[in-house]
Design an enzyme around this catalytic site. Sequence first.
Site, PDB file in Angstrom:
ATOM      1  N   ILE A 115       0.807  -1.224   0.000  1.00  0.00           N
ATOM      2  CA  ILE A 115       0.000   0.000   0.000  1.00  0.00           C
ATOM      3  C   ILE A 115       0.844   1.280   0.000  1.00  0.00           C
ATOM      4  CG2 ILE A 115      -0.333   0.274   2.509  1.00  0.00           C
ATOM      5  CD1 ILE A 115      -3.375   0.725   1.763  1.00  0.00           C
ATOM      6  N   ASN A 130      -2.856   1.220  15.613  1.00  0.00           N
ATOM      7  CA  ASN A 130      -3.355   0.839  16.945  1.00  0.00           C
ATOM      8  C   ASN A 130      -3.740   2.137  17.676  1.00  0.00           C
ATOM      9  OD1 ASN A 130      -1.035   1.846  18.603  1.00  0.00           O
ATOM     10  ND2 ASN A 130       0.070   0.368  17.325  1.00  0.00           N
ATOM     11  N   THR A 169      -7.036  -7.752   9.553  1.00  0.00           N
ATOM     12  CA  THR A 169      -6.865  -9.161   9.144  1.00  0.00           C
ATOM     13  C   THR A 169      -5.461  -9.712   9.389  1.00  0.00           C
ATOM     14  OG1 THR A 169      -6.275  -8.619   6.854  1.00  0.00           O
ATOM     15  CG2 THR A 169      -8.624  -8.927   7.330  1.00  0.00           C
ATOM     16  N   GLY A 170      -4.574  -8.885   9.938  1.00  0.00           N
ATOM     17  CA  GLY A 170      -3.217  -9.337  10.226  1.00  0.00           C
ATOM     18  C   GLY A 170      -3.059  -9.595  11.718  1.00  0.00           C
ATOM     19  N   GLY A 221       3.347  -4.687  10.550  1.00  0.00           N
ATOM     20  CA  GLY A 221       2.438  -4.807   9.412  1.00  0.00           C
ATOM     21  C   GLY A 221       2.350  -3.536   8.575  1.00  0.00           C
ATOM     22  N   VAL A 222       1.143  -3.168   8.200  1.00  0.00           N
ATOM     23  CA  VAL A 222       0.916  -1.962   7.397  1.00  0.00           C
ATOM     24  C   VAL A 222       1.469  -0.733   8.123  1.00  0.00           C
ATOM     25  CG1 VAL A 222      -0.834  -0.456   6.364  1.00  0.00           C
ATOM     26  CG2 VAL A 222      -1.211  -2.899   6.413  1.00  0.00           C
ATOM     27  N   ASP A 223       1.187  -0.671   9.406  1.00  0.00           N
ATOM     28  CA  ASP A 223       1.590   0.473  10.222  1.00  0.00           C
ATOM     29  C   ASP A 223       3.110   0.701  10.143  1.00  0.00           C
ATOM     30  OD1 ASP A 223       1.137   2.519  11.964  1.00  0.00           O
ATOM     31  OD2 ASP A 223       0.699   1.264  13.714  1.00  0.00           O
ATOM     32  N   TYR A 236      -4.370  -8.294  14.178  1.00  0.00           N
ATOM     33  CA  TYR A 236      -5.613  -8.236  14.956  1.00  0.00           C
ATOM     34  C   TYR A 236      -6.525  -9.436  14.723  1.00  0.00           C
ATOM     35  CZ  TYR A 236      -4.791  -3.565  16.957  1.00  0.00           C
ATOM     36  OH  TYR A 236      -4.311  -2.493  17.677  1.00  0.00           O
TER      37      TYR A 236
HETATM   38  N1  AR6 Z   1       0.507  -3.208   2.220  1.00  0.00           N
HETATM   39  C1  AR6 Z   1      -0.728  -3.739   2.174  1.00  0.00           C
HETATM   40  N2  AR6 Z   1      -1.172  -4.647   3.063  1.00  0.00           N
HETATM   41  C2  AR6 Z   1      -0.314  -5.048   4.030  1.00  0.00           C
HETATM   42  C3  AR6 Z   1       0.995  -4.543   4.154  1.00  0.00           C
HETATM   43  C4  AR6 Z   1       1.404  -3.577   3.185  1.00  0.00           C
HETATM   44  N3  AR6 Z   1       2.617  -3.037   3.208  1.00  0.00           N
HETATM   45  N4  AR6 Z   1       1.598  -5.129   5.225  1.00  0.00           N
HETATM   46  C5  AR6 Z   1       0.694  -5.981   5.748  1.00  0.00           C
HETATM   47  N5  AR6 Z   1      -0.449  -5.948   5.032  1.00  0.00           N
HETATM   48  P1  AR6 Z   1      -1.838  -5.595   9.992  1.00  0.00           P
HETATM   49  P2  AR6 Z   1      -4.155  -5.207  11.720  1.00  0.00           P
HETATM   50  C6  AR6 Z   1      -1.717  -6.679   5.238  1.00  0.00           C
HETATM   51  O1  AR6 Z   1      -1.240  -6.562  10.940  1.00  0.00           O
HETATM   52  O2  AR6 Z   1      -4.525  -6.631  11.614  1.00  0.00           O
HETATM   53  C7  AR6 Z   1       0.136  -3.172  13.736  1.00  0.00           C
HETATM   54  O3  AR6 Z   1       1.212  -3.534  14.532  1.00  0.00           O
HETATM   55  C8  AR6 Z   1      -1.662  -7.897   6.111  1.00  0.00           C
HETATM   56  O4  AR6 Z   1      -1.267  -9.021   5.347  1.00  0.00           O
HETATM   57  O5  AR6 Z   1      -0.943  -4.592   9.391  1.00  0.00           O
HETATM   58  O6  AR6 Z   1      -5.233  -4.175  11.591  1.00  0.00           O
HETATM   59  C9  AR6 Z   1      -0.631  -1.984  14.299  1.00  0.00           C
HETATM   60  O7  AR6 Z   1       0.203  -1.074  14.985  1.00  0.00           O
HETATM   61  C10 AR6 Z   1      -3.100  -7.990   6.560  1.00  0.00           C
HETATM   62  O8  AR6 Z   1      -3.905  -8.638   5.576  1.00  0.00           O
HETATM   63  O9  AR6 Z   1      -3.025  -4.740  10.666  1.00  0.00           O
HETATM   64  C11 AR6 Z   1      -1.613  -2.629  15.221  1.00  0.00           C
HETATM   65  O10 AR6 Z   1      -1.065  -2.893  16.479  1.00  0.00           O
HETATM   66  C12 AR6 Z   1      -3.560  -6.547   6.661  1.00  0.00           C
HETATM   67  O11 AR6 Z   1      -2.595  -5.796   5.925  1.00  0.00           O
HETATM   68  C13 AR6 Z   1      -1.932  -3.910  14.523  1.00  0.00           C
HETATM   69  O12 AR6 Z   1      -0.797  -4.230  13.715  1.00  0.00           O
HETATM   70  C14 AR6 Z   1      -3.638  -5.973   8.070  1.00  0.00           C
HETATM   71  O13 AR6 Z   1      -2.553  -6.454   8.850  1.00  0.00           O
HETATM   72  C15 AR6 Z   1      -3.111  -3.765  13.611  1.00  0.00           C
HETATM   73  O14 AR6 Z   1      -3.450  -5.030  13.115  1.00  0.00           O
END
Ligand code: AR6
Length: 214
Positions: free
Chosen positions: A60, A73, A167-168, A81-83, A170
């Site tokens: 993204i 968060n 979906t990651g 992850g994304v963050d 969380y």
């Molecule tokens: N681009 C697009 N999608 C992604 C990327 C990326 N670069 N990286 C991961 N994903 P998550 P959550 C997907 O864990 O579940 C953080 O530590 C990943 O495969 O990023 O909302 C925050 O600080 C998954 O399908 O977010 C919070 O503590 C989706 O993005 C916590 O994680 C979401 O995964 C939030 O958890």
Amino acid sequence: MNPHARGFFLASGTAPALGADAASTREHSGVRAIGPVSVSVRERTLHPVGPQLEVVLGDIVTESVDAIVNAANPSLLGGGGVDGAVHRAAGPQLLAACRELGGCAFGDAKATRGFNLPARYVIHTVGPVWQGGRAGEARLLANCYRRCLEVADEIGAATIAFPAISTGAYGYPANDATHIAVGTVRGTLSSVQSVRFVCFDAAVHACYEREITT
Ligand code: AR6
């Protein structure tokens, strides 16, 4: 009057066969001539309300849209992850901007600039932590998508990219989360014209492809 002689077009987007009789065309249910081609008309009965939806596999942070959504968060001070990817790509100014926001509740969303990202803005939202489905997770997840679109309207973002929120780390089941994501975006009135669902892995991508074509 023959609408085709005046450069009219059909709101359904279906071009009539050359020489088709205008009166019989009007009789087709759901199809009617709505004006000259130079006029842009939004026909609610014929064009579904809502933005154009796209599903892509990728990272993204590379999206050249007005705003990307960060799955953050409640502290808004970064994570994995994304963050993590968003903070790394945007640079340290993003963390400083996030500090000013004073955190974010589950289901809510707040915007910052995008700094070094191709996207002009980042909309930070906090998805629910999956606890089995009986703790209001679905409502909170829908709120995230709704609030992101509201914030996009506030900052004038017409193109927006969402990750699969929650979906990651969380743990929200991807199938259910996808259903909520697409359903909420389709059901929310906003000025956003284009929504890209950016999936990081093939399994989530397949969920979105299925959902978007139903
Ligand atoms: N681009 C697009 N999608 C992604 C990327 C990326 N670069 N990286 C991961 N994903 P998550 P959550 C997907 O864990 O579940 C953080 O530590 C990943 O495969 O990023 O909302 C925050 O600080 C998954 O399908 O977010 C919070 O503590 C989706 O993005 C916590 O994680 C979401 O995964 C939030 O958890």
